[in-house]
Design a protein around this motif. Structure first.
Motif, PDB file in Angstrom:
ATOM      1  N   TRP A 197      42.144  43.990  44.776  1.00 13.16           N
ATOM      2  CA  TRP A 197      42.915  44.686  45.802  1.00 13.16           C
ATOM      3  C   TRP A 197      42.006  45.765  46.337  1.00 13.16           C
ATOM      4  CZ3 TRP A 197      44.406  49.737  44.321  1.00 13.16           C
ATOM      5  CH2 TRP A 197      44.395  50.000  42.950  1.00 13.16           C
ATOM      6  N   GLU A 198      42.300  46.244  47.523  1.00 12.36           N
ATOM      7  CA  GLU A 198      41.383  47.189  48.144  1.00 12.36           C
ATOM      8  C   GLU A 198      42.026  48.509  48.509  1.00 12.36           C
ATOM      9  OE1 GLU A 198      40.548  46.444  52.661  1.00 12.36           O
ATOM     10  OE2 GLU A 198      40.510  44.513  51.628  1.00 12.36           O
ATOM     11  N   LYS A 217      34.679  51.548  51.092  1.00 10.42           N
ATOM     12  CA  LYS A 217      35.680  50.521  50.792  1.00 10.42           C
ATOM     13  C   LYS A 217      35.563  50.218  49.307  1.00 10.42           C
ATOM     14  CE  LYS A 217      37.288  48.187  53.693  1.00 10.42           C
ATOM     15  NZ  LYS A 217      38.439  47.866  54.506  1.00 10.42           N
ATOM     16  N   ASN A 218      36.690  50.257  48.603  1.00  9.69           N
ATOM     17  CA  ASN A 218      36.730  49.929  47.176  1.00  9.69           C
ATOM     18  C   ASN A 218      37.460  48.616  46.979  1.00  9.69           C
ATOM     19  OD1 ASN A 218      37.662  53.300  46.772  1.00  9.69           O
ATOM     20  ND2 ASN A 218      35.640  52.539  46.323  1.00  9.69           N
ATOM     21  N   TYR A 219      36.909  47.783  46.102  1.00 10.04           N
ATOM     22  CA  TYR A 219      37.597  46.565  45.675  1.00 10.04           C
ATOM     23  C   TYR A 219      37.817  46.702  44.178  1.00 10.04           C
ATOM     24  CZ  TYR A 219      36.466  44.741  50.236  1.00 10.04           C
ATOM     25  OH  TYR A 219      36.375  44.573  51.591  1.00 10.04           O
ATOM     26  N   ILE A 220      39.076  46.654  43.761  1.00 11.40           N
ATOM     27  CA  ILE A 220      39.436  46.886  42.363  1.00 11.40           C
ATOM     28  C   ILE A 220      39.886  45.577  41.734  1.00 11.40           C
ATOM     29  CG2 ILE A 220      40.963  48.154  40.799  1.00 11.40           C
ATOM     30  CD1 ILE A 220      40.533  49.502  44.251  1.00 11.40           C
ATOM     31  N   VAL A 275      35.871  48.835  39.485  1.00  6.80           N
ATOM     32  CA  VAL A 275      35.855  49.222  40.895  1.00  6.80           C
ATOM     33  C   VAL A 275      34.478  49.012  41.514  1.00  6.80           C
ATOM     34  CG1 VAL A 275      36.257  51.093  42.544  1.00  6.80           C
ATOM     35  CG2 VAL A 275      37.618  50.983  40.442  1.00  6.80           C
ATOM     36  N   TYR A 276      34.456  48.223  42.585  1.00  3.39           N
ATOM     37  CA  TYR A 276      33.255  48.086  43.418  1.00  3.39           C
ATOM     38  C   TYR A 276      33.365  49.100  44.552  1.00  3.39           C
ATOM     39  CZ  TYR A 276      31.563  43.495  41.764  1.00  3.39           C
ATOM     40  OH  TYR A 276      31.050  42.461  41.040  1.00  3.39           O
ATOM     41  N   TRP A 277      32.244  49.707  44.951  1.00  2.00           N
ATOM     42  CA  TRP A 277      32.189  50.634  46.077  1.00  2.00           C
ATOM     43  C   TRP A 277      31.216  50.087  47.109  1.00  2.00           C
ATOM     44  CZ3 TRP A 277      34.129  55.880  46.189  1.00  2.00           C
ATOM     45  CH2 TRP A 277      34.848  56.233  45.039  1.00  2.00           C
TER      46      TRP A 277
END
Length: 65
Positions: A26-27, A50-53, A60-62
């Motif tokens: 989810w973002e 933008k974060n993708y969790i 968490v990706y940044w």
């Protein structure tokens, strides 16, 4: 976990969690706060990331544009 979790593709590559190997995220958007802007009360001027969790483990990706 989150209703809107989905598969994500970045520059033609499927995003996969490096911790649990799940492939649904989810973002959200997060401001990349700097000390100077925060001190002066200009947090709104910081660049967003933008974060993708990961929906499974929370990793968490940044990504910056």
């Amino acid at each position: 976990m989150k209703k809107n979790a989905r598969k994500i593709e970045i520059k033609g590559n499927s995003l996969v969690c490096p911790v649990c190997s799940a492939d649904e995220f989810w973002e959200r958007e997060t401001l990349m706060n700097t000390a100077g802007a925060t001190f002066l009360g200009f947090d709104w001027a910081n660049k967003p990331a933008k974060n993708y969790i990961c929906d499974n483990c929370g990793y968490v990706y940044w990504f910056l544009r």
